[in-house]
Design a protein around this motif. Sequence first.
Motif, PDB file in Angstrom:
ATOM      1  N   ILE A 119       0.897  -1.296  -0.092  1.00 42.00           N
ATOM      2  CA  ILE A 119       0.088  -0.051  -0.023  1.00 42.00           C
ATOM      3  C   ILE A 119       1.067   1.193  -0.081  1.00 42.00           C
ATOM      4  N   ASN A 120       1.882   1.188   0.755  1.00 43.58           N
ATOM      5  CA  ASN A 120       2.857   2.664   0.970  1.00 43.58           C
ATOM      6  C   ASN A 120       3.690   2.468  -0.397  1.00 43.58           C
ATOM      7  N   ILE A 121       3.900   1.508  -0.912  1.00 38.35           N
ATOM      8  CA  ILE A 121       4.860   1.592  -2.312  1.00 38.35           C
ATOM      9  C   ILE A 121       3.903   2.189  -3.260  1.00 38.35           C
ATOM     10  N   GLU A 122       2.464   1.768  -3.391  1.00 40.27           N
ATOM     11  CA  GLU A 122       1.495   2.380  -4.494  1.00 40.27           C
ATOM     12  C   GLU A 122       1.561   3.947  -4.015  1.00 40.27           C
ATOM     13  N   ALA A 123       1.344   4.258  -2.738  1.00 41.62           N
ATOM     14  CA  ALA A 123       1.047   5.521  -2.516  1.00 41.62           C
ATOM     15  C   ALA A 123       2.364   6.272  -2.945  1.00 41.62           C
ATOM     16  N   ILE A 124       3.486   5.855  -2.520  1.00 41.27           N
ATOM     17  CA  ILE A 124       4.715   6.558  -2.964  1.00 41.27           C
ATOM     18  C   ILE A 124       4.915   6.774  -4.428  1.00 41.27           C
ATOM     19  N   SER A 125       4.245   5.732  -5.115  1.00 42.14           N
ATOM     20  CA  SER A 125       4.535   5.965  -6.528  1.00 42.14           C
ATOM     21  C   SER A 125       3.726   7.103  -6.966  1.00 42.14           C
ATOM     22  N   ARG A 126       3.069   7.747  -6.287  1.00 38.88           N
ATOM     23  CA  ARG A 126       1.939   8.841  -6.782  1.00 38.88           C
ATOM     24  C   ARG A 126       2.860  10.305  -6.588  1.00 38.88           C
ATOM     25  N   LEU A 127       4.072  10.151  -5.399  1.00 35.68           N
ATOM     26  CA  LEU A 127       4.762  11.276  -5.196  1.00 35.68           C
ATOM     27  C   LEU A 127       5.989  11.625  -5.852  1.00 35.68           C
ATOM     28  N   THR A 128       6.394  12.846  -5.983  1.00 38.88           N
ATOM     29  CA  THR A 128       7.811  13.250  -6.698  1.00 38.88           C
ATOM     30  C   THR A 128       8.612  13.127  -5.532  1.00 38.88           C
ATOM     31  N   PRO A 129       9.850  12.809  -5.734  1.00 44.46           N
ATOM     32  CA  PRO A 129      10.904  12.780  -4.609  1.00 44.46           C
ATOM     33  C   PRO A 129      10.884  13.853  -3.686  1.00 44.46           C
ATOM     34  N   GLU A 130      10.748  15.074  -4.194  1.00 44.53           N
ATOM     35  CA  GLU A 130      10.790  16.292  -3.406  1.00 44.53           C
ATOM     36  C   GLU A 130       9.581  16.116  -2.401  1.00 44.53           C
ATOM     37  N   GLU A 131       8.249  15.603  -2.858  1.00 44.74           N
ATOM     38  CA  GLU A 131       7.073  15.544  -2.158  1.00 44.74           C
ATOM     39  C   GLU A 131       7.298  14.632  -1.063  1.00 44.74           C
ATOM     40  N   LEU A 132       8.005  13.588  -1.383  1.00 44.37           N
ATOM     41  CA  LEU A 132       8.115  12.327  -0.524  1.00 44.37           C
ATOM     42  C   LEU A 132       9.075  12.869   0.589  1.00 44.37           C
ATOM     43  N   ALA A 133      10.141  13.630   0.350  1.00 43.60           N
ATOM     44  CA  ALA A 133      10.992  14.083   1.338  1.00 43.60           C
ATOM     45  C   ALA A 133      10.569  14.664   2.467  1.00 43.60           C
ATOM     46  N   LYS A 134       9.291  15.367   2.074  1.00 47.21           N
ATOM     47  CA  LYS A 134       8.610  16.471   3.065  1.00 47.21           C
ATOM     48  C   LYS A 134       7.625  15.836   4.124  1.00 47.21           C
ATOM     49  N   MET A 135       7.540  14.336   3.757  1.00 48.07           N
ATOM     50  CA  MET A 135       6.390  13.855   4.288  1.00 48.07           C
ATOM     51  C   MET A 135       6.552  12.653   5.468  1.00 48.07           C
ATOM     52  N   THR A 136       5.730  12.513   6.367  1.00 44.76           N
ATOM     53  CA  THR A 136       5.919  11.481   7.182  1.00 44.76           C
ATOM     54  C   THR A 136       5.250  10.204   6.852  1.00 44.76           C
ATOM     55  N   ARG A 137       5.626   8.930   7.553  1.00 42.80           N
ATOM     56  CA  ARG A 137       5.161   7.691   7.376  1.00 42.80           C
ATOM     57  C   ARG A 137       3.449   7.796   7.212  1.00 42.80           C
ATOM     58  N   SER A 138       2.921   8.306   7.990  1.00 43.23           N
ATOM     59  CA  SER A 138       1.631   8.134   8.016  1.00 43.23           C
ATOM     60  C   SER A 138       0.759   9.079   6.965  1.00 43.23           C
ATOM     61  N   GLU A 139       1.616  10.453   6.781  1.00 41.84           N
ATOM     62  CA  GLU A 139       1.103  11.265   5.585  1.00 41.84           C
ATOM     63  C   GLU A 139       1.072  10.651   4.353  1.00 41.84           C
ATOM     64  N   VAL A 140       2.199   9.340   4.036  1.00 46.38           N
ATOM     65  CA  VAL A 140       2.337   8.698   2.970  1.00 46.38           C
ATOM     66  C   VAL A 140       1.219   7.976   2.869  1.00 46.38           C
ATOM     67  N   ALA A 141       0.934   6.947   4.022  1.00 46.15           N
ATOM     68  CA  ALA A 141      -0.040   5.916   3.919  1.00 46.15           C
ATOM     69  C   ALA A 141      -1.596   6.702   3.765  1.00 46.15           C
ATOM     70  N   LYS A 142      -1.725   7.866   4.148  1.00 44.54           N
ATOM     71  CA  LYS A 142      -3.052   8.474   3.704  1.00 44.54           C
ATOM     72  C   LYS A 142      -3.410   8.693   2.367  1.00 44.54           C
ATOM     73  N   LEU A 143      -2.086   8.426   1.446  1.00 40.36           N
ATOM     74  CA  LEU A 143      -2.478   8.992  -0.068  1.00 40.36           C
ATOM     75  C   LEU A 143      -2.751   7.539  -0.568  1.00 40.36           C
TER      76      LEU A 143
END
Length: 394
Positions: A119-143
């Motif tokens: 689920i997290n990998i799928e969520a991460i694939s929706r982000l740019t590396p810059e967006e990802l760097a600014k987010m916590t794990r739970s924020e990513v999971a919510k995506l």
Amino acid sequence: MKTALVIGGGFAGCAAAHQLQLMGGWNTTVVEAAPFLGAGVRTRYCGGHPYTFGPRHFLTPWEHVYSFLNNYVPLRRCADHEFLTYIEEDSRFYGYPIHADDIPQMPESTQIQEELSAINIEAISRLTPEELAKMTRSEVAKLNKASDAKDFEEFWIYSIGKTLYNKFVNDYSRKMWQIDDNRKIDDFTWSPKGVTVKEGDRAAWDTAISAYPIAFNGYDDYFAIGTQDAKVHLSTRIERYDVPNRAVWIDGEKRAFDIIINTISPDILFDKCYGELPYVGRDLHAIVLPVEFCMPESVYFCYYAGKESFTRIVEYKKFTLHKSPTTLITLEIPSMTSRYYPMPFESEKAKAKKYFDEMPDQVFSVGRAGSYLYNVDIDDTIDHAMKVAEKLKS
Ligand SMILES: Cc1cc2nc3c(=O)[nH]c(=O)nc-3n(C[C@H](O)[C@H](O)[C@H](O)COP(=O)(O)OP(=O)(O)OC[C@H]3O[C@@H](n4cnc5c(N)ncnc54)[C@H](O)[C@@H]3O)c2cc1C
């Protein structure tokens, strides 16, 4: 003086009558079918213990609503308020909402971790590396894909994976709503307790104010305060409704009002002309136990996620802080014989809307049944009453 009819004397009806009283200039009539005000929020007693029909603790994200009620019924905040869930297949209690720290204790932990990672990998694939760097794990999971889900089952599987869904949500939800398939639930903008897998603090509500009245009789004084200037008809049912003309028949007499504030199921006001709105209810069993406390110190509720006939038990002394060598719990069993929870189906919401569309200006429908919305709690009923008052002032 203008005249107002408030239909139903539960929390929403009392809060509405109270707002009219605070505004002044209103001659208010409250009609309540039961012999008392407050409905399930009214305090009952068993073995000397005060309790309500279900927990009814005061939860709100709104400081102004908390302060408002606290002026009339002083409240005590519940600081470290935790819930547990019992999982029969593991013979274990885990935290609820599902807690990340409990997952390693579960027999299927490897499978669960793989599903959460996917689920997290799928969520991460929706982000740019810059967006990802600014987010916590739970924020990513919510995506995760949950925002694309078409029903409650998909929402949960996209959020927590199949294994956790089957363990914590599937049977519980079917029992809660008395349905055979969670895919029937297509209104799921709410999610139980608002979170999926929690990290850090185990308090069930760390983003909302959680509180309970200090008084032994709970919220009861508010029902008297809110209706002190109104004419209250208890044990009374309205015999007929003429909603377009804001008129009703009470004790054989037709009476018209300048405004109506309805808090009961809207289908009743129109003789169910578009069909009956479905609800699920509850039977409640109060049980006194010969121990001072029966649940761990910070635990107020235990949910039962499997095929048990009940959904949860609640230990009331945790809220009331009432001193006694015994303790009181209630056991809640879903039932179809009462109407407490509007069903979370879009088709039924659409049916309710037909009734709302028939209501003219100056007829307001508020509260849980009055809005036909499951996620209307005590704080929302106060908020609804405040909003009606704002409209009337404008
Ligand atoms: C088991 C349970 C536990 C809950 N726990 C919490 C909680 O912990 N915290 C929280 O904030 N919220 C909780 N809630 C929700 C919250 O208590 C309700 O949303 C709120 O009390 C609803 O108030 P209401 O006035 O809209 O509806 P109700 O309380 O249903 O009041 C409606 C009133 O209308 C009367 N009535 C019905 N038909 C007629 C008629 N034909 N004529 C005249 N009167 C009629 C009823 O007798 C009743 O008094 C819980 C709800 C339930 C069912």
